[in-house]
Scaffold this motif. Structure first.
Motif, PDB file in Angstrom:
ATOM      1  N   TRP A   9     -86.826  64.289 -50.415  1.00 59.51           N
ATOM      2  CA  TRP A   9     -87.718  63.222 -49.977  1.00 59.51           C
ATOM      3  C   TRP A   9     -88.602  62.819 -51.158  1.00 59.51           C
ATOM      4  O   TRP A   9     -89.140  63.687 -51.861  1.00 59.51           O
ATOM      5  CB  TRP A   9     -88.618  63.677 -48.826  1.00 59.51           C
ATOM      6  CG  TRP A   9     -87.947  63.749 -47.496  1.00 59.51           C
ATOM      7  CD1 TRP A   9     -87.446  64.869 -46.892  1.00 59.51           C
ATOM      8  CD2 TRP A   9     -87.717  62.668 -46.593  1.00 59.51           C
ATOM      9  NE1 TRP A   9     -86.914  64.543 -45.667  1.00 59.51           N
ATOM     10  CE2 TRP A   9     -87.065  63.191 -45.458  1.00 59.51           C
ATOM     11  CE3 TRP A   9     -87.990  61.304 -46.617  1.00 59.51           C
ATOM     12  CZ2 TRP A   9     -86.685  62.414 -44.365  1.00 59.51           C
ATOM     13  CZ3 TRP A   9     -87.618  60.522 -45.538  1.00 59.51           C
ATOM     14  CH2 TRP A   9     -86.981  61.068 -44.426  1.00 59.51           C
ATOM     15  N   LEU A  11     -77.539  56.865 -46.045  1.00 58.34           N
ATOM     16  CA  LEU A  11     -78.756  57.512 -45.574  1.00 58.34           C
ATOM     17  C   LEU A  11     -79.640  56.495 -44.866  1.00 58.34           C
ATOM     18  O   LEU A  11     -79.874  55.406 -45.400  1.00 58.34           O
ATOM     19  CB  LEU A  11     -79.519  58.126 -46.747  1.00 58.34           C
ATOM     20  CG  LEU A  11     -78.736  59.113 -47.612  1.00 58.34           C
ATOM     21  CD1 LEU A  11     -79.564  59.511 -48.834  1.00 58.34           C
ATOM     22  CD2 LEU A  11     -78.348  60.336 -46.819  1.00 58.34           C
ATOM     23  N   SER A  46     -87.222  61.344 -40.233  1.00 59.54           N
ATOM     24  CA  SER A  46     -85.837  61.783 -40.148  1.00 59.54           C
ATOM     25  C   SER A  46     -85.003  60.998 -41.137  1.00 59.54           C
ATOM     26  O   SER A  46     -85.282  59.834 -41.418  1.00 59.54           O
ATOM     27  CB  SER A  46     -85.281  61.560 -38.735  1.00 59.54           C
ATOM     28  OG  SER A  46     -86.007  62.280 -37.778  1.00 59.54           O
ATOM     29  N   CYS A  47     -83.971  61.633 -41.625  1.00 56.82           N
ATOM     30  CA  CYS A  47     -83.013  60.982 -42.512  1.00 56.82           C
ATOM     31  C   CYS A  47     -81.625  61.333 -42.005  1.00 56.82           C
ATOM     32  O   CYS A  47     -81.187  62.485 -42.121  1.00 56.82           O
ATOM     33  CB  CYS A  47     -83.202  61.447 -43.946  1.00 56.82           C
ATOM     34  SG  CYS A  47     -81.955  60.815 -45.093  1.00 56.82           S
ATOM     35  N   THR A  67     -78.735  65.562 -40.312  1.00 59.05           N
ATOM     36  CA  THR A  67     -80.078  64.992 -40.379  1.00 59.05           C
ATOM     37  C   THR A  67     -81.036  65.937 -41.097  1.00 59.05           C
ATOM     38  O   THR A  67     -80.985  67.149 -40.893  1.00 59.05           O
ATOM     39  CB  THR A  67     -80.615  64.691 -38.967  1.00 59.05           C
ATOM     40  OG1 THR A  67     -79.730  63.786 -38.310  1.00 59.05           O
ATOM     41  CG2 THR A  67     -82.002  64.063 -39.030  1.00 59.05           C
ATOM     42  N   GLY A 126     -81.687  56.229 -49.441  1.00 51.60           N
ATOM     43  CA  GLY A 126     -81.880  55.403 -48.273  1.00 51.60           C
ATOM     44  C   GLY A 126     -82.780  54.217 -48.590  1.00 51.60           C
ATOM     45  O   GLY A 126     -83.227  54.056 -49.730  1.00 51.60           O
ATOM     46  N   GLU A 172     -83.419  56.342 -43.016  1.00 46.93           N
ATOM     47  CA  GLU A 172     -84.673  56.999 -42.664  1.00 46.93           C
ATOM     48  C   GLU A 172     -85.278  56.366 -41.415  1.00 46.93           C
ATOM     49  O   GLU A 172     -85.075  55.181 -41.137  1.00 46.93           O
ATOM     50  CB  GLU A 172     -85.693  56.887 -43.801  1.00 46.93           C
ATOM     51  CG  GLU A 172     -85.255  57.453 -45.128  1.00 46.93           C
ATOM     52  CD  GLU A 172     -84.661  56.400 -46.049  1.00 46.93           C
ATOM     53  OE1 GLU A 172     -84.706  56.586 -47.280  1.00 46.93           O
ATOM     54  OE2 GLU A 172     -84.150  55.378 -45.528  1.00 46.93           O
ATOM     55  N   TYR A 195     -88.665  57.791 -49.014  1.00 42.10           N
ATOM     56  CA  TYR A 195     -87.226  57.657 -49.200  1.00 42.10           C
ATOM     57  C   TYR A 195     -86.559  59.027 -49.145  1.00 42.10           C
ATOM     58  O   TYR A 195     -87.092  59.993 -49.694  1.00 42.10           O
ATOM     59  CB  TYR A 195     -86.904  57.044 -50.564  1.00 42.10           C
ATOM     60  CG  TYR A 195     -87.480  55.669 -50.782  1.00 42.10           C
ATOM     61  CD1 TYR A 195     -88.739  55.495 -51.342  1.00 42.10           C
ATOM     62  CD2 TYR A 195     -86.744  54.529 -50.455  1.00 42.10           C
ATOM     63  CE1 TYR A 195     -89.262  54.232 -51.558  1.00 42.10           C
ATOM     64  CE2 TYR A 195     -87.248  53.261 -50.665  1.00 42.10           C
ATOM     65  CZ  TYR A 195     -88.513  53.121 -51.214  1.00 42.10           C
ATOM     66  OH  TYR A 195     -89.028  51.861 -51.426  1.00 42.10           O
ATOM     67  N   CYS A 196     -85.389  59.088 -48.523  1.00 49.65           N
ATOM     68  CA  CYS A 196     -84.604  60.301 -48.670  1.00 49.65           C
ATOM     69  C   CYS A 196     -83.468  60.027 -49.653  1.00 49.65           C
ATOM     70  O   CYS A 196     -83.039  58.883 -49.836  1.00 49.65           O
ATOM     71  CB  CYS A 196     -84.067  60.807 -47.346  1.00 49.65           C
ATOM     72  SG  CYS A 196     -82.850  59.776 -46.540  1.00 49.65           S
TER      73      CYS A 196
END
Length: 123
Positions: A36, A4, A21-22, A78, A114, A6, A95-96
């Motif tokens: 998220w 992942l 975006s991730c 995404t 991520g 971000e 963070y995702c």
């Protein structure tokens, strides 16, 4: 394995907007539920929003409901977090996270994370 990444963080004035975006990579990334989370300075990590793999289920923290929108484009692997009406208290590293199953706000149950993207909100 799912990776992942971000992006989209930055500096914004209070009342402004940002879209995070991730991007997920991995053989079955599009079938994973996503979330998220954020961690502000001196604070514990907190849940922001989550979305099921098909996008049919979403959940939000009360503090962001009505201002943030989570969405996903599985063709692009995404997930997005549209953040409107930003407040200084929204400043954090975002963070995702992903998992094969829908985990909602249960951060400890997400399998992949991520590295985070920083959001700074000036007052």
């Amino acid at each position: 394995q799912v990776q992942l990444v971000e992006s989209g963080g930055g500096l914004v004035q209070a009342g402004g907007s940002l879209r995070l975006s991730c991007a997920a990579s991995g053989r079955t990334a599009s079938t994973f539920a996503m979330g998220w989370f954020r961690q502000g300075p001196g604070k514990e990590r907190e849940f922001v929003a989550a979305i099921s793999w098909g996008g049919g289920r979403t959940d939000y923290a009360g503090s962001v409901k009505g201002r943030f929108t989570i969405s996903r484009d599985n063709a692009k692997n995404t997930v997005y977090l549209q953040m409107n009406s930003l407040k200084p208290e929204d400043a954090a590293v975002y963070y995702c996270a992903s998992d094969l199953n829908y985990r909602g706000s249960r951060g400890d149950e997400y399998h992949y994370w991520g590295q985070g993207t920083q959001v700074i909100v000036s007052s």
